[in-house]
Design a protein around this motif. Structure first.
Motif, PDB file in Angstrom:
ATOM      1  N   LYS B  39    -158.352  39.572 -44.564  1.00 38.92           N
ATOM      2  CA  LYS B  39    -160.196  39.044 -43.398  1.00 38.92           C
ATOM      3  C   LYS B  39    -159.977  39.667 -42.465  1.00 38.92           C
ATOM      4  CE  LYS B  39    -163.443  36.074 -43.081  1.00 38.92           C
ATOM      5  NZ  LYS B  39    -163.856  34.386 -42.852  1.00 38.92           N
ATOM      6  N   GLN B  40    -160.731  41.133 -41.947  1.00 36.78           N
ATOM      7  CA  GLN B  40    -160.852  40.958 -40.031  1.00 36.78           C
ATOM      8  C   GLN B  40    -162.753  40.263 -40.021  1.00 36.78           C
ATOM      9  OE1 GLN B  40    -162.938  44.914 -39.605  1.00 36.78           O
ATOM     10  NE2 GLN B  40    -161.329  44.907 -37.618  1.00 36.78           N
ATOM     11  N   ALA B  41    -162.313  39.879 -39.315  1.00 34.85           N
ATOM     12  CA  ALA B  41    -163.277  38.158 -38.696  1.00 34.85           C
ATOM     13  C   ALA B  41    -163.684  38.440 -37.282  1.00 34.85           C
ATOM     14  CB  ALA B  41    -163.051  36.798 -38.694  1.00 34.85           C
ATOM     15  N   ILE B  42    -165.129  38.526 -36.741  1.00 35.64           N
ATOM     16  CA  ILE B  42    -165.037  39.333 -35.772  1.00 35.64           C
ATOM     17  C   ILE B  42    -165.672  37.878 -34.618  1.00 35.64           C
ATOM     18  CG2 ILE B  42    -166.923  40.321 -34.640  1.00 35.64           C
ATOM     19  CD1 ILE B  42    -166.406  42.494 -36.044  1.00 35.64           C
ATOM     20  N   TRP B  43    -165.026  37.298 -34.108  1.00 36.65           N
ATOM     21  CA  TRP B  43    -165.453  35.901 -33.737  1.00 36.65           C
ATOM     22  C   TRP B  43    -166.294  36.322 -33.421  1.00 36.65           C
ATOM     23  CZ3 TRP B  43    -160.085  33.400 -31.970  1.00 36.65           C
ATOM     24  CH2 TRP B  43    -159.657  33.522 -33.385  1.00 36.65           C
ATOM     25  N   GLY B  44    -167.428  37.643 -31.974  1.00 39.19           N
ATOM     26  CA  GLY B  44    -167.763  37.620 -30.935  1.00 39.19           C
ATOM     27  C   GLY B  44    -167.261  37.633 -29.404  1.00 39.19           C
ATOM     28  N   LYS B  45    -168.356  37.581 -28.938  1.00 35.40           N
ATOM     29  CA  LYS B  45    -167.822  37.793 -27.700  1.00 35.40           C
ATOM     30  C   LYS B  45    -168.321  36.356 -27.025  1.00 35.40           C
ATOM     31  CE  LYS B  45    -169.401  42.085 -25.882  1.00 35.40           C
ATOM     32  NZ  LYS B  45    -171.006  42.892 -26.074  1.00 35.40           N
ATOM     33  N   TYR B  50    -159.013  32.998 -18.637  1.00 39.55           N
ATOM     34  CA  TYR B  50    -158.536  33.411 -17.154  1.00 39.55           C
ATOM     35  C   TYR B  50    -159.311  34.969 -17.483  1.00 39.55           C
ATOM     36  CZ  TYR B  50    -154.623  34.576 -20.055  1.00 39.55           C
ATOM     37  OH  TYR B  50    -154.126  34.932 -20.576  1.00 39.55           O
ATOM     38  N   GLU B  51    -158.667  35.783 -16.015  1.00 41.19           N
ATOM     39  CA  GLU B  51    -159.343  36.959 -15.655  1.00 41.19           C
ATOM     40  C   GLU B  51    -158.824  37.539 -16.381  1.00 41.19           C
ATOM     41  OE1 GLU B  51    -159.833  39.068 -11.999  1.00 41.19           O
ATOM     42  OE2 GLU B  51    -161.709  38.219 -12.218  1.00 41.19           O
ATOM     43  N   ILE B  52    -158.544  38.669 -16.972  1.00 41.84           N
ATOM     44  CA  ILE B  52    -157.797  39.744 -17.892  1.00 41.84           C
ATOM     45  C   ILE B  52    -158.312  40.618 -17.429  1.00 41.84           C
ATOM     46  CG2 ILE B  52    -156.665  41.209 -19.774  1.00 41.84           C
ATOM     47  CD1 ILE B  52    -156.879  38.763 -21.138  1.00 41.84           C
ATOM     48  N   ARG B  53    -157.264  41.959 -16.842  1.00 44.23           N
ATOM     49  CA  ARG B  53    -158.352  43.456 -16.686  1.00 44.23           C
ATOM     50  C   ARG B  53    -159.502  43.373 -15.744  1.00 44.23           C
ATOM     51  NH1 ARG B  53    -157.200  48.408 -20.719  1.00 44.23           N
ATOM     52  NH2 ARG B  53    -155.523  47.399 -21.250  1.00 44.23           N
ATOM     53  N   HIS B  54    -159.747  42.066 -14.890  1.00 46.66           N
ATOM     54  CA  HIS B  54    -161.041  41.931 -14.592  1.00 46.66           C
ATOM     55  C   HIS B  54    -162.517  41.807 -15.277  1.00 46.66           C
ATOM     56  CE1 HIS B  54    -158.853  43.415 -10.752  1.00 46.66           C
ATOM     57  NE2 HIS B  54    -158.876  44.478 -11.206  1.00 46.66           N
ATOM     58  N   PHE B  55    -162.088  41.697 -16.464  1.00 50.90           N
ATOM     59  CA  PHE B  55    -163.539  41.228 -17.677  1.00 50.90           C
ATOM     60  C   PHE B  55    -163.148  39.545 -17.458  1.00 50.90           C
ATOM     61  CE2 PHE B  55    -162.401  45.096 -18.971  1.00 50.90           C
ATOM     62  CZ  PHE B  55    -163.490  45.488 -18.693  1.00 50.90           C
ATOM     63  N   ASN B  56    -164.156  38.966 -18.069  1.00 48.31           N
ATOM     64  CA  ASN B  56    -164.194  37.630 -17.800  1.00 48.31           C
ATOM     65  C   ASN B  56    -164.688  37.033 -18.667  1.00 48.31           C
ATOM     66  OD1 ASN B  56    -163.807  35.961 -15.578  1.00 48.31           O
ATOM     67  ND2 ASN B  56    -165.546  37.207 -14.418  1.00 48.31           N
ATOM     68  N   LYS B  57    -164.846  38.231 -20.182  1.00 40.35           N
ATOM     69  CA  LYS B  57    -165.462  38.012 -21.460  1.00 40.35           C
ATOM     70  C   LYS B  57    -164.740  38.664 -22.053  1.00 40.35           C
ATOM     71  CE  LYS B  57    -169.832  35.601 -21.093  1.00 40.35           C
ATOM     72  NZ  LYS B  57    -171.867  36.136 -21.896  1.00 40.35           N
ATOM     73  N   GLY B  58    -165.048  38.515 -23.187  1.00 38.43           N
ATOM     74  CA  GLY B  58    -164.570  39.722 -24.720  1.00 38.43           C
ATOM     75  C   GLY B  58    -164.967  39.511 -25.477  1.00 38.43           C
ATOM     76  N   LEU B  59    -164.256  40.649 -26.932  1.00 30.58           N
ATOM     77  CA  LEU B  59    -164.908  40.038 -28.078  1.00 30.58           C
ATOM     78  C   LEU B  59    -163.435  40.050 -28.952  1.00 30.58           C
ATOM     79  CD1 LEU B  59    -167.487  41.293 -30.177  1.00 30.58           C
ATOM     80  CD2 LEU B  59    -166.148  43.050 -30.501  1.00 30.58           C
ATOM     81  N   TYR B  60    -163.751  38.979 -29.191  1.00 32.66           N
ATOM     82  CA  TYR B  60    -162.440  38.555 -30.253  1.00 32.66           C
ATOM     83  C   TYR B  60    -162.901  38.902 -32.104  1.00 32.66           C
ATOM     84  CZ  TYR B  60    -160.779  35.184 -26.461  1.00 32.66           C
ATOM     85  OH  TYR B  60    -160.543  34.590 -25.600  1.00 32.66           O
ATOM     86  N   VAL B  61    -161.143  40.061 -32.422  1.00 31.94           N
ATOM     87  CA  VAL B  61    -161.989  39.932 -33.829  1.00 31.94           C
ATOM     88  C   VAL B  61    -160.019  39.444 -33.815  1.00 31.94           C
ATOM     89  CG1 VAL B  61    -161.546  42.479 -35.482  1.00 31.94           C
ATOM     90  CG2 VAL B  61    -162.917  41.726 -32.906  1.00 31.94           C
ATOM     91  N   SER B  62    -160.094  39.068 -35.144  1.00 30.13           N
ATOM     92  CA  SER B  62    -158.748  38.229 -36.031  1.00 30.13           C
ATOM     93  C   SER B  62    -158.669  39.464 -36.970  1.00 30.13           C
ATOM     94  CB  SER B  62    -159.372  36.964 -35.538  1.00 30.13           C
ATOM     95  OG  SER B  62    -159.135  36.911 -38.205  1.00 30.13           O
ATOM     96  N   LEU B  63    -157.287  39.569 -37.826  1.00 33.57           N
ATOM     97  CA  LEU B  63    -157.019  40.551 -38.929  1.00 33.57           C
ATOM     98  C   LEU B  63    -155.788  39.070 -39.219  1.00 33.57           C
ATOM     99  CD1 LEU B  63    -155.806  43.890 -37.594  1.00 33.57           C
ATOM    100  CD2 LEU B  63    -158.265  43.242 -39.492  1.00 33.57           C
ATOM    101  N   LYS B  64    -156.574  39.253 -40.280  1.00 31.07           N
ATOM    102  CA  LYS B  64    -155.827  38.397 -41.318  1.00 31.07           C
ATOM    103  C   LYS B  64    -155.393  39.445 -42.750  1.00 31.07           C
ATOM    104  CE  LYS B  64    -156.945  33.313 -41.109  1.00 31.07           C
ATOM    105  NZ  LYS B  64    -158.061  32.255 -42.052  1.00 31.07           N
TER     106      LYS B  64
END
Lengths: 83, 168
Positions: B39-45, B50-64
């Motif tokens: 499964k490839q599931a897109i969890w959404g933004k 905590y901040e990563i590379r000055h981003f406070n949001k991110g698009l999560y995607v999971s691969l099973k």
């Protein structure tokens, strides 16, 4: 046997908490499930020890692993600064 | 064969096409290396804790997926190369002895989830409908009030005019 131990050990203290994952077998420890994991974090984001959370050894280990995984993915904080 | 789950976070300021390109490329890596993608599931933004590379949001995607270890290495190599991936993690889920059985179980889970989502959507639609009806009723009543109000204002103005006239 457990009951006897408890009463002998601590008439002063309240009853020892049950591990909630043992009490409800349908509950699973999962690093996606941030809402449940937050129950085992202090305000600063530290993992609550099992003497306080009441988890059994197996489940406390699983909870710790899950929290650490969730931290790596920025789902949970390493330190909560804005209290 | 082992089951793994790889979760990666993409930077939030990408276009949908760029996201789709990366997602399909990574899914392809798994199948190319003879792993079986469950499964490839897109969890959404999501908001980052905590901040990563000055981003406070991110698009999560999971691969099973179910595969041997080299697939994980190849996938992680790709994730390191891709610039928009700001964080990734691979977690071992467990041993899989019967692949067909695992695939069937995944299909069942997907079905259940789809059913649950459909139900949620239905409920949300119903709620929205109810709210729309409520809002319509409310707006009607406010319209009536509005219709009633201007007359009062007019009369108030008239009264003011009269007093002014008297003062003069």
């Amino acid at each position: 046997m457990n009951d006897a131990k408890e009463t002998k050990r601590s008439p002063r203290f309240s009853r020892r908490k049950l591990c909630r994952f043992c009490a409800d077998k349908s509950l699973k420890v999962d690093f996606h499930d941030v809402q449940t994991l937050k129950l085992f974090l202090s305000e600063q984001g530290k993992i609550i020890p099992r003497r306080i959370s009441g988890n059994c050894a197996v489940h406390q280990h699983q909870v710790g692993q899950a929290i650490k995984r969730a931290r790596q993915l920025a789902l949970l904080p390493y330190v909560q600064t804005n209290i | 064969m082992r089951e793994y789950e790889t979760v990666y976070i993409l930077r939030p300021d990408m276009t949908e096409q760029e996201e789709a390109a990366i997602n399909s490329r990574l899914a392809e890596v798994v199948t190319r290396e003879k792993g079986h993608l469950l499964k490839q599931a897109i969890w959404g933004k999501k908001k980052l804790a905590y901040e990563i590379r000055h981003f406070n949001k991110g698009l999560y995607v999971s691969l099973k997926y179910v595969s041997e270890a080299p697939v994980v290495q190849e996938l992680e190599r790709n994730l390191k190369i891709l610039e928009p991936v700001i964080r990734f993690g691979t977690f071992r889920v467990g041993e899989v002895e019967n692949l067909q059985e695992r695939i069937a179980r995944q299909a069942k889970e997907d079905e259940e989830e789809a059913a649950r989502l459909a139900q949620q959507r239905e409920e949300a639609a119903e709620e929205a409908e109810e709210q729309a009806v409520d809002a319509a009723e409310e707006s009607e009543s406010t319209r009536q009030v509005e219709a009633a109000e201007p007359r009062e204002e007019d009369s108030g103005q008239d009264a003011g005019d009269e007093t002014e006239a008297e003062e003069e």
